[in-house]
Design a protein around this motif. Structure first.
Motif, PDB file in Angstrom:
ATOM      1  N   LEU A   1       0.887  -1.237   0.040  1.00  0.00           N
ATOM      2  CA  LEU A   1       0.040  -0.068   0.037  1.00  0.00           C
ATOM      3  C   LEU A   1       0.975   1.154  -0.177  1.00  0.00           C
ATOM      4  N   ALA A   2       0.488   2.260  -1.054  1.00  0.00           N
ATOM      5  CA  ALA A   2       1.257   3.257  -0.808  1.00  0.00           C
ATOM      6  C   ALA A   2       0.395   4.632  -0.620  1.00  0.00           C
ATOM      7  N   VAL A   3       0.908   5.553   0.128  1.00  0.00           N
ATOM      8  CA  VAL A   3       0.128   6.969   0.577  1.00  0.00           C
ATOM      9  C   VAL A   3       1.152   7.535  -0.111  1.00  0.00           C
ATOM     10  N   ALA A   4       0.410   8.407  -1.252  1.00  0.00           N
ATOM     11  CA  ALA A   4       1.057   9.467  -1.999  1.00  0.00           C
ATOM     12  C   ALA A   4       0.665  10.593  -1.905  1.00  0.00           C
ATOM     13  N   PHE A   5       1.531  11.765  -1.536  1.00  0.00           N
ATOM     14  CA  PHE A   5       0.978  13.185  -1.338  1.00  0.00           C
ATOM     15  C   PHE A   5       1.916  14.171  -1.837  1.00  0.00           C
ATOM     16  N   ASP A   6       1.497  15.228  -1.818  1.00  0.00           N
ATOM     17  CA  ASP A   6       2.490  16.444  -2.173  1.00  0.00           C
ATOM     18  C   ASP A   6       3.471  16.872  -0.955  1.00  0.00           C
ATOM     19  N   ALA A   7       4.735  16.747  -1.119  1.00  0.00           N
ATOM     20  CA  ALA A   7       5.668  16.652  -0.071  1.00  0.00           C
ATOM     21  C   ALA A   7       5.552  18.230   0.473  1.00  0.00           C
ATOM     22  N   PRO A   8       5.940  18.487   1.788  1.00  0.00           N
ATOM     23  CA  PRO A   8       5.926  19.621   2.406  1.00  0.00           C
ATOM     24  C   PRO A   8       7.101  20.311   1.904  1.00  0.00           C
ATOM     25  N   ASP A   9       6.943  21.702   1.657  1.00  0.00           N
ATOM     26  CA  ASP A   9       7.984  22.453   1.013  1.00  0.00           C
ATOM     27  C   ASP A   9       9.104  22.888   2.037  1.00  0.00           C
ATOM     28  N   ILE A  10      10.086  21.687   2.246  1.00  0.00           N
ATOM     29  CA  ILE A  10      10.840  21.954   3.247  1.00  0.00           C
ATOM     30  C   ILE A  10      12.191  21.312   2.481  1.00  0.00           C
ATOM     31  N   VAL A  11      13.603  21.541   3.098  1.00  0.00           N
ATOM     32  CA  VAL A  11      14.540  21.151   2.493  1.00  0.00           C
ATOM     33  C   VAL A  11      14.758  19.573   2.864  1.00  0.00           C
ATOM     34  N   ASP A  12      15.873  18.928   2.087  1.00  0.00           N
ATOM     35  CA  ASP A  12      15.717  17.503   2.463  1.00  0.00           C
ATOM     36  C   ASP A  12      16.204  17.287   3.813  1.00  0.00           C
TER      37      ASP A  12
ATOM     38  N   SER B   1       9.026  -1.776   4.497  1.00  0.00           N
ATOM     39  CA  SER B   1       8.643  -0.541   4.286  1.00  0.00           C
ATOM     40  C   SER B   1       9.532   0.464   3.635  1.00  0.00           C
ATOM     41  N   ALA B   2       9.239   1.262   2.972  1.00  0.00           N
ATOM     42  CA  ALA B   2      10.145   2.509   2.425  1.00  0.00           C
ATOM     43  C   ALA B   2       9.272   3.773   2.388  1.00  0.00           C
ATOM     44  N   THR B   3      10.303   4.943   2.185  1.00  0.00           N
ATOM     45  CA  THR B   3       9.822   6.136   1.791  1.00  0.00           C
ATOM     46  C   THR B   3      10.441   6.902   0.594  1.00  0.00           C
ATOM     47  N   PHE B   4       9.773   7.595   0.010  1.00  0.00           N
ATOM     48  CA  PHE B   4      10.547   8.109  -1.174  1.00  0.00           C
ATOM     49  C   PHE B   4      10.014   9.694  -1.259  1.00  0.00           C
ATOM     50  N   ALA B   5      10.821  10.450  -2.349  1.00  0.00           N
ATOM     51  CA  ALA B   5      10.485  11.755  -2.539  1.00  0.00           C
ATOM     52  C   ALA B   5      11.006  12.033  -3.854  1.00  0.00           C
TER      53      ALA B   5
ATOM     54  N   SER C   1       2.581  20.962  -6.946  1.00  0.00           N
ATOM     55  CA  SER C   1       3.879  20.898  -5.951  1.00  0.00           C
ATOM     56  C   SER C   1       5.126  20.671  -6.642  1.00  0.00           C
ATOM     57  N   ASP C   2       6.080  20.934  -5.840  1.00  0.00           N
ATOM     58  CA  ASP C   2       7.439  20.677  -6.403  1.00  0.00           C
ATOM     59  C   ASP C   2       7.984  19.352  -6.419  1.00  0.00           C
ATOM     60  N   ARG C   3       7.370  18.696  -5.237  1.00  0.00           N
ATOM     61  CA  ARG C   3       7.730  17.111  -5.151  1.00  0.00           C
ATOM     62  C   ARG C   3       6.429  16.516  -4.643  1.00  0.00           C
ATOM     63  N   ARG C   4       6.557  15.093  -4.779  1.00  0.00           N
ATOM     64  CA  ARG C   4       5.637  14.292  -4.408  1.00  0.00           C
ATOM     65  C   ARG C   4       6.507  13.367  -3.458  1.00  0.00           C
ATOM     66  N   ALA C   5       5.760  12.507  -2.639  1.00  0.00           N
ATOM     67  CA  ALA C   5       6.232  11.903  -1.669  1.00  0.00           C
ATOM     68  C   ALA C   5       5.422  10.651  -1.529  1.00  0.00           C
ATOM     69  N   VAL C   6       6.067   9.502  -0.904  1.00  0.00           N
ATOM     70  CA  VAL C   6       5.355   8.413  -0.997  1.00  0.00           C
ATOM     71  C   VAL C   6       5.738   7.631   0.553  1.00  0.00           C
ATOM     72  N   LEU C   7       4.784   6.973   1.282  1.00  0.00           N
ATOM     73  CA  LEU C   7       4.898   6.283   2.407  1.00  0.00           C
ATOM     74  C   LEU C   7       4.424   4.829   2.053  1.00  0.00           C
ATOM     75  N   LEU C   8       5.395   3.647   1.824  1.00  0.00           N
ATOM     76  CA  LEU C   8       5.170   2.435   1.276  1.00  0.00           C
ATOM     77  C   LEU C   8       5.083   1.695   2.461  1.00  0.00           C
ATOM     78  N   VAL C   9       4.126   0.722   2.467  1.00  0.00           N
ATOM     79  CA  VAL C   9       4.145  -0.587   3.581  1.00  0.00           C
ATOM     80  C   VAL C   9       3.466  -1.508   2.735  1.00  0.00           C
ATOM     81  N   GLU C  10       4.535  -2.820   3.022  1.00  0.00           N
ATOM     82  CA  GLU C  10       3.949  -4.132   2.402  1.00  0.00           C
ATOM     83  C   GLU C  10       3.821  -4.784   3.248  1.00  0.00           C
ATOM     84  N   LEU C  11       2.479  -5.524   3.176  1.00  0.00           N
ATOM     85  CA  LEU C  11       1.933  -6.133   4.157  1.00  0.00           C
ATOM     86  C   LEU C  11       1.770  -7.530   3.868  1.00  0.00           C
TER      87      LEU C  11
END
Length: 478
Positions: A306-317, A345-349, A357-367
């Motif tokens: 399952l992946a939660v995909a969203f616009d990343a907050p506008d902050i530095v890495d 699990s993993a997280t990407f940006a 948004s300038d960036r998208r981010a993902v919270l990935l969990v594999e069940l």
């Protein structure tokens, strides 16, 4: 830096598979030639002169600031082809933080008129000049690294310490070790990579007496490992690798390094010692998985990602990635607490090509399975704990929808109906229950503005932005 001449597999091994020969070949490849040194030194000198001229226009006492080149370019440890120059403007320590920032930016924009402001602990200016990437950073001119007022105040002390100790031969070994760390993907102290900084690499070579000696030591390390170059003693740190800063005994130079990256270095150091070859010193270009490959991996694994995909907050890495990791850990704990089995699990940006948004981010969990049974097991106290056990028994004996109570392993147990909203992990993540997880504050705010949950083969919809990340996830390597 990738060697254009290293594409031929025949070039990977040096005569006799001798590590010394491999290291010497790498040193020759990554050592800047005389022409490159002259260009960089001329550019750095010109930038420093322009910075001094800008400082002279400041009001007193800011006009007493001095300008110095720091980092690998100042210490002769940069790799051929690197185009970075770090200039520090060292202001009197009695300036206020607001004055430091204001005057620092004024000098930065004077030297780099087309530069942009970035922010670490305080703002600084980055830009390009004569083909080089330039960071112009203000700091305080304190008497000792133990008296710093901002984190960057240590850098000039690091510079002085190493310039006094690094010989030309050791500098060559630093370059070789840097190339190795880059080749295996563990170089960089930013909070995305959590690897080895240039300063840490230099200290390791200095401590062990060379690149080969460092690799041989690393191969035998049993973390936690503690190195204390100046024998400061005292300070204790809870990190897998502790290198006490020789200029500041209260600081671990390796604090950012992750345990996984330390383990990766050990793995590849042993591999290199067993089979010396140059290909480990050249990073490969990452390639993206296409959508069909992602669907194939998901189908073959038989799991429920399952992946939660969203616009990343506008902050530095360096702010974003700790937030993403904290949020991912919170989601894992929430799902595990509900009874779901999280395999990985993993997280990407990633930068986003589309508008918005300038960036998208993902919270990935594999069940193991995104769906749970309609009932859940609930264990009560041991039967011999009379009062508590009787209370548990009486409570559930009167519940017509419960299975039990019955006895298992000496305690009362009941099977009861699971909350309908907590039976499907997709439904959990696609509801307000997501916000019951311990999320990073900025990530939580971003999720409140909207997000998508993708399940199973639908993850393939994200390959345009995260194809490289999916390859690293579904085809993992050390």
């Amino acid at each position: 830096m990738t060697d254009p001449d290293a594409d031929d597999p025949g070039d990977n091994h040096v005569a006799g598979d001798d590590l010394d020969a491999v290291l010497e070949a790498v040193r020759e490849r990554v050592t800047p030639d005389a022409a490159e040194r002259e260009r960089l030194e001329a550019a750095a000198a010109d930038l420093a002169d322009r910075a001094r001229a800008a400082v002279s226009e400041l009001p007193s006492p800011a006009d007493e600031a001095d300008v110095l080149t720091v980092g690998s370019t100042a210490r002769g440890t940069w790799l051929a082809g690197d185009r970075d120059i770090d200039l520090f403007v060292r202001f009197p320590a009695d300036l206020s933080r607001e004055e430091l920032e204001r005057f620092g930016l004024r000098v930065g924009h004077a030297v780099l008129p087309d530069g942009e402001e970035e922010y670490a602990e305080h703002p600084y200016v980055v830009g390009t000049a004569d083909g080089f990437d330039v960071d112009l950073v203000p700091c305080y001119g304190v008497e000792a690294a133990t008296e710093i007022r901002s984190a960057v105040d240590r850098t000039p002390f690091h510079n002085d310490y190493l310039v006094e100790r690094l010989t030309d031969d050791l500098a060559g070994d630093v370059r070789a070790l840097k190339a190795f760390l880059k080749g295996i993907g563990v170089y960089g102290s930013n909070l995305r990579t959590r690897g080895f900084s240039g300063y840490l690499t230099e200290l390791l070579v200095l401590e062990h007496g060379g690149a080969r000696e460092t690799l041989e030591a690393v191969a035998d390390w049993h973390p936690p490992v503690r190195l204390d170059p100046e024998r400061h003693g005292a300070a204790e740190f809870d990190d897998p690798l502790v290198v006490i800063d020789p200029t500041d005994p209260e600081r671990n130079v390796a604090a950012v390094l992750s345990g996984d990256n330390l383990a990766r270095l050990q793995h590849h150091a042993r591999d290199l010692l067993a089979d010396p070859r140059t290909d480990l010193f050249s990073p490969g270009e990452p390639t993206a998985l296409d959508s069909a490959s992602v669907r194939g991996h998901v189908a073959r694994r038989g799991t429920d990602p399952l992946a939660v995909a969203f616009d990343a907050p506008d902050i530095v890495d360096d702010q974003l990635y700790p937030q993403l990791r904290r949020s991912l850990a919170g989601v894992e704990r929430e799902l595990s607490g509900l009874g779901f089995d999280v395999l990985r699990s993993a997280t990407f940006a990633a930068e986003r090509e589309a508008a918005g948004s300038d960036r998208r981010a993902v919270l990935l969990v594999e069940l193991a399975d995104r769906r749970l049974p309609a009932i859940e097991r609930h264990e009560g106290p041991p039967v011999h704990v009379r009062d508590h056990a009787a209370g548990f028994y009486d409570k559930y004996a009167a519940d017509p929808d419960a299975y039990g109570p019955f006895v298992a392993d000496g305690r009362y147990v009941v099977e009861r109906e699971r909350d309908p909203g907590a039976r499907d992990a997709l439904a959990v993540l696609d509801s307000d229950r997501l916000f019951a997880a311990a999320l990073g504050a900025r990530v939580e705010s971003a999720l409140e503005r909207g997000y998508d949950v993708l399940a199973g083969e639908a993850l393939a919809e994200l390959t345009d932005e995260f194809g490289v990340d999916f390859r690293e996830y579904f085809e993992p390597a050390v």
